[in-house]
Scaffold this motif. Structure first.
Motif, PDB file in Angstrom:
ATOM      1  N   ASN A 230      -4.655  16.625  -7.272  1.00 26.61           N
ATOM      2  CA  ASN A 230      -5.698  16.607  -6.549  1.00 26.61           C
ATOM      3  C   ASN A 230      -5.176  16.118  -5.049  1.00 26.61           C
ATOM      4  O   ASN A 230      -4.027  15.652  -5.193  1.00 26.61           O
ATOM      5  N   THR A 231      -5.992  16.265  -4.216  1.00 28.28           N
ATOM      6  CA  THR A 231      -5.727  15.908  -2.719  1.00 28.28           C
ATOM      7  C   THR A 231      -5.136  14.234  -2.605  1.00 28.28           C
ATOM      8  O   THR A 231      -4.141  13.815  -2.009  1.00 28.28           O
ATOM      9  N   LYS A 232      -5.850  13.253  -3.560  1.00 24.10           N
ATOM     10  CA  LYS A 232      -5.738  12.050  -3.691  1.00 24.10           C
ATOM     11  C   LYS A 232      -4.371  11.741  -3.976  1.00 24.10           C
ATOM     12  O   LYS A 232      -3.431  10.810  -3.509  1.00 24.10           O
ATOM     13  N   LEU A 233      -3.951  12.349  -5.100  1.00 23.04           N
ATOM     14  CA  LEU A 233      -2.749  12.191  -5.732  1.00 23.04           C
ATOM     15  C   LEU A 233      -1.404  12.610  -4.783  1.00 23.04           C
ATOM     16  O   LEU A 233      -0.251  12.339  -4.704  1.00 23.04           O
ATOM     17  N   VAL A 234      -1.596  13.914  -3.987  1.00 24.98           N
ATOM     18  CA  VAL A 234      -0.791  14.370  -3.083  1.00 24.98           C
ATOM     19  C   VAL A 234      -0.508  13.346  -1.999  1.00 24.98           C
ATOM     20  O   VAL A 234       0.698  13.121  -1.665  1.00 24.98           O
ATOM     21  N   ASP A 235      -1.581  12.866  -1.740  1.00 31.42           N
ATOM     22  CA  ASP A 235      -1.533  11.804  -0.473  1.00 31.42           C
ATOM     23  C   ASP A 235      -0.924  10.688  -0.972  1.00 31.42           C
ATOM     24  O   ASP A 235       0.039   9.952  -0.480  1.00 31.42           O
ATOM     25  N   ARG A 236      -0.965  10.097  -2.358  1.00 28.03           N
ATOM     26  CA  ARG A 236      -0.323   8.932  -2.735  1.00 28.03           C
ATOM     27  C   ARG A 236       1.132   9.283  -2.736  1.00 28.03           C
ATOM     28  O   ARG A 236       2.055   8.417  -2.430  1.00 28.03           O
ATOM     29  N   GLY A 237       1.649  10.400  -3.252  1.00 33.33           N
ATOM     30  CA  GLY A 237       2.786  10.654  -3.490  1.00 33.33           C
ATOM     31  C   GLY A 237       3.743  10.812  -2.013  1.00 33.33           C
ATOM     32  O   GLY A 237       4.715  10.478  -2.022  1.00 33.33           O
ATOM     33  N   THR A 238       2.752  11.363  -1.015  1.00 35.25           N
ATOM     34  CA  THR A 238       3.356  11.602   0.232  1.00 35.25           C
ATOM     35  C   THR A 238       3.694  10.186   0.823  1.00 35.25           C
ATOM     36  O   THR A 238       4.787   9.945   1.420  1.00 35.25           O
ATOM     37  N   ARG A 239       2.715   9.333   0.590  1.00 34.38           N
ATOM     38  CA  ARG A 239       3.044   8.007   1.378  1.00 34.38           C
ATOM     39  C   ARG A 239       4.121   7.204   0.393  1.00 34.38           C
ATOM     40  O   ARG A 239       4.816   6.218   1.067  1.00 34.38           O
ATOM     41  N   MET A 240       4.353   7.500  -0.716  1.00 35.92           N
ATOM     42  CA  MET A 240       5.345   6.827  -1.408  1.00 35.92           C
ATOM     43  C   MET A 240       6.740   7.192  -0.865  1.00 35.92           C
ATOM     44  O   MET A 240       7.686   6.547  -0.389  1.00 35.92           O
ATOM     45  N   LEU A 241       6.860   8.343  -0.712  1.00 34.38           N
ATOM     46  CA  LEU A 241       8.086   9.230   0.061  1.00 34.38           C
ATOM     47  C   LEU A 241       8.209   8.611   1.467  1.00 34.38           C
ATOM     48  O   LEU A 241       9.424   8.395   1.669  1.00 34.38           O
ATOM     49  N   GLN A 242       6.998   8.391   2.164  1.00 38.14           N
ATOM     50  CA  GLN A 242       7.220   8.068   3.427  1.00 38.14           C
ATOM     51  C   GLN A 242       8.139   6.502   3.394  1.00 38.14           C
ATOM     52  O   GLN A 242       8.907   6.333   4.278  1.00 38.14           O
ATOM     53  N   GLU A 243       7.433   5.652   2.619  1.00 40.46           N
ATOM     54  CA  GLU A 243       8.102   4.638   2.254  1.00 40.46           C
ATOM     55  C   GLU A 243       9.357   4.304   1.781  1.00 40.46           C
ATOM     56  O   GLU A 243      10.188   3.657   2.422  1.00 40.46           O
ATOM     57  N   LEU A 244       9.525   5.404   0.877  1.00 33.30           N
ATOM     58  CA  LEU A 244      10.931   5.140   0.269  1.00 33.30           C
ATOM     59  C   LEU A 244      12.144   5.816   1.000  1.00 33.30           C
ATOM     60  O   LEU A 244      13.177   5.374   1.050  1.00 33.30           O
ATOM     61  N   LEU A 245      11.666   6.819   1.763  1.00 33.62           N
ATOM     62  CA  LEU A 245      12.730   7.944   2.208  1.00 33.62           C
ATOM     63  C   LEU A 245      12.678   7.624   3.971  1.00 33.62           C
ATOM     64  O   LEU A 245      13.595   8.186   4.715  1.00 33.62           O
ATOM     65  N   GLY A 246      11.703   6.972   4.477  1.00 33.96           N
ATOM     66  CA  GLY A 246      11.685   6.663   5.882  1.00 33.96           C
ATOM     67  C   GLY A 246      11.128   8.104   6.470  1.00 33.96           C
ATOM     68  O   GLY A 246      11.607   8.272   7.781  1.00 33.96           O
ATOM     69  N   LEU A 247      10.331   8.882   6.058  1.00 33.63           N
ATOM     70  CA  LEU A 247       9.981  10.250   6.636  1.00 33.63           C
ATOM     71  C   LEU A 247       8.707  10.131   7.263  1.00 33.63           C
ATOM     72  O   LEU A 247       7.944   9.268   7.247  1.00 33.63           O
ATOM     73  N   SER A 248       8.371  11.074   8.241  1.00 32.23           N
ATOM     74  CA  SER A 248       6.892  11.225   8.723  1.00 32.23           C
ATOM     75  C   SER A 248       6.175  11.721   7.532  1.00 32.23           C
ATOM     76  O   SER A 248       6.456  12.076   6.529  1.00 32.23           O
ATOM     77  N   TYR A 249       4.913  11.506   7.673  1.00 34.84           N
ATOM     78  CA  TYR A 249       3.898  11.974   6.820  1.00 34.84           C
ATOM     79  C   TYR A 249       4.064  13.533   6.501  1.00 34.84           C
ATOM     80  O   TYR A 249       3.997  13.727   5.396  1.00 34.84           O
ATOM     81  N   GLU A 250       4.126  14.091   7.487  1.00 32.40           N
ATOM     82  CA  GLU A 250       4.433  15.659   7.537  1.00 32.40           C
ATOM     83  C   GLU A 250       5.791  16.133   6.677  1.00 32.40           C
ATOM     84  O   GLU A 250       5.853  17.014   5.674  1.00 32.40           O
ATOM     85  N   GLU A 251       6.814  15.463   6.883  1.00 33.32           N
ATOM     86  CA  GLU A 251       8.064  15.674   6.273  1.00 33.32           C
ATOM     87  C   GLU A 251       8.080  15.350   4.890  1.00 33.32           C
ATOM     88  O   GLU A 251       8.614  15.998   4.093  1.00 33.32           O
ATOM     89  N   ALA A 252       7.199  14.107   4.505  1.00 35.06           N
ATOM     90  CA  ALA A 252       7.169  13.645   3.273  1.00 35.06           C
ATOM     91  C   ALA A 252       6.436  14.492   2.343  1.00 35.06           C
ATOM     92  O   ALA A 252       6.873  14.893   1.170  1.00 35.06           O
ATOM     93  N   ARG A 253       5.210  15.094   2.976  1.00 29.83           N
ATOM     94  CA  ARG A 253       4.451  15.872   1.983  1.00 29.83           C
ATOM     95  C   ARG A 253       5.251  17.357   1.778  1.00 29.83           C
ATOM     96  O   ARG A 253       5.139  17.833   1.146  1.00 29.83           O
ATOM     97  N   GLU A 254       5.753  17.812   2.726  1.00 23.99           N
ATOM     98  CA  GLU A 254       6.358  19.074   2.689  1.00 23.99           C
ATOM     99  C   GLU A 254       7.622  19.002   1.457  1.00 23.99           C
ATOM    100  O   GLU A 254       7.775  19.663   0.803  1.00 23.99           O
TER     101      GLU A 254
END
Length: 271
Positions: A230-254
């Protein structure tokens, strides 16, 4: 098989409940609930070796079955059903079996828990093996459906455990690893959906979460294998990758959507 000398059947510490105000009711219930965590803490020496034994078998491909009736069965099914989306595991890793089948999740099924052979019979459709574990859940420790499942599972070489709210019960005697959470009398006499049910949920959380961590389904403190359902879990995963990889939100989500999970995204980045 239940008797008045069982702790779960002892009279409530409170009386004349119908004369209490809402404030009195909820404060007294909360006072009783505060006792549950301490009861679970006292059971930790029983929980630890059980988890270690289950882990050993799961690493060989074994499964964990929860078997219960009524509230206990529903809590087992609930815990099992939450593991695939949370940890990205197949729903065959942990399986909840309830007396009366799926109908019993929402409606009481008359006499479903009283047939001692039925619990083991219900497990047969899963073709249990010696690497599997059966955890019986019954506040009273006297439920025939659960006792029968544990006895026959043990006789057939499966690892067995149980969660009860009474001491020295037939269920505990039948299991390799009894877990006894002695929470005391219920606020409403005999209503084991309350403190006993809360203790069961806490212990199930402990067992399954510890196993998932030990089975490599968590990195650091993050649910990196969770399903993106669901959207909530995609957002949570995106924010995890932002923090761990130093990406922008859009890059992390992609990156996340392309890889399919946080863990796969991290592994791809480490290549």
């Amino acid at each position: 098989m239940e008797t008045k000398d069982q702790i779960t059947e002892q009279p409530s510490r409170y009386d004349n409940l119908e004369q209490m105000s809402v404030s009195e009711l909820i404060h007294h219930i909360n006072d009783e609930d505060l006792l549950v965590a301490e009861a679970v803490k006292r059971a930790l020496p029983q929980i630890e070796p059980f988890v270690e034994a289950v882990e050993e078998r799961m690493k060989r491909g074994g499964r964990l079955f929860y078997v219960g009736a009524g509230t206990s069965g529903r809590l087992g099914v609930l815990d099992a059903s939450e593991l695939p989306p949370t940890f990205g595991v197949p729903d065959s890793w942990v399986i909840g079996v309830i007396a009366g089948g799926d109908d019993a999740l929402r409606h009481a099924v008359e006499n479903a828990e009283d047939i001692i052979e039925r619990g083991w019979q219900d497990l047969q459709k899963y073709h249990p093996t010696a690497d599997d574990t059966v955890l019986g859940i019954a506040a009273s420790g006297t439920t025939p459906y659960v006792i029968g499942a544990i006895r026959l599972a043990r006789q057939n070489g499966l690892l067995t455990g149980c969660i009860t709210s009474n001491l020295n019960t037939p269920l505990a005697e039948a299991a390799d690893y009894p877990i006894e959470t002695i929470v005391g009398p219920e606020f409403v006499t005999g209503s084991s959906r309350m403190k006993s049910g809360t203790a069961q949920k806490m212990v199930l959380n402990m067992i399954s979460t510890s196993l998932m961590i030990r089975m490599g389904r968590v990195r650091g403190n993050r649910m990196v294998m969770m399903q993106l359902t669901n959207t909530k879990l995609v957002d949570r995963g995106t924010r995890m990758l932002q923090e761990l990889l130093g990406l922008s939100y859009e890059e992390a989500r992609e990156c996340l959507l392309e890889a399919g999970s946080v863990e796969k995204s991290l592994l791809k980045n480490e290549e």
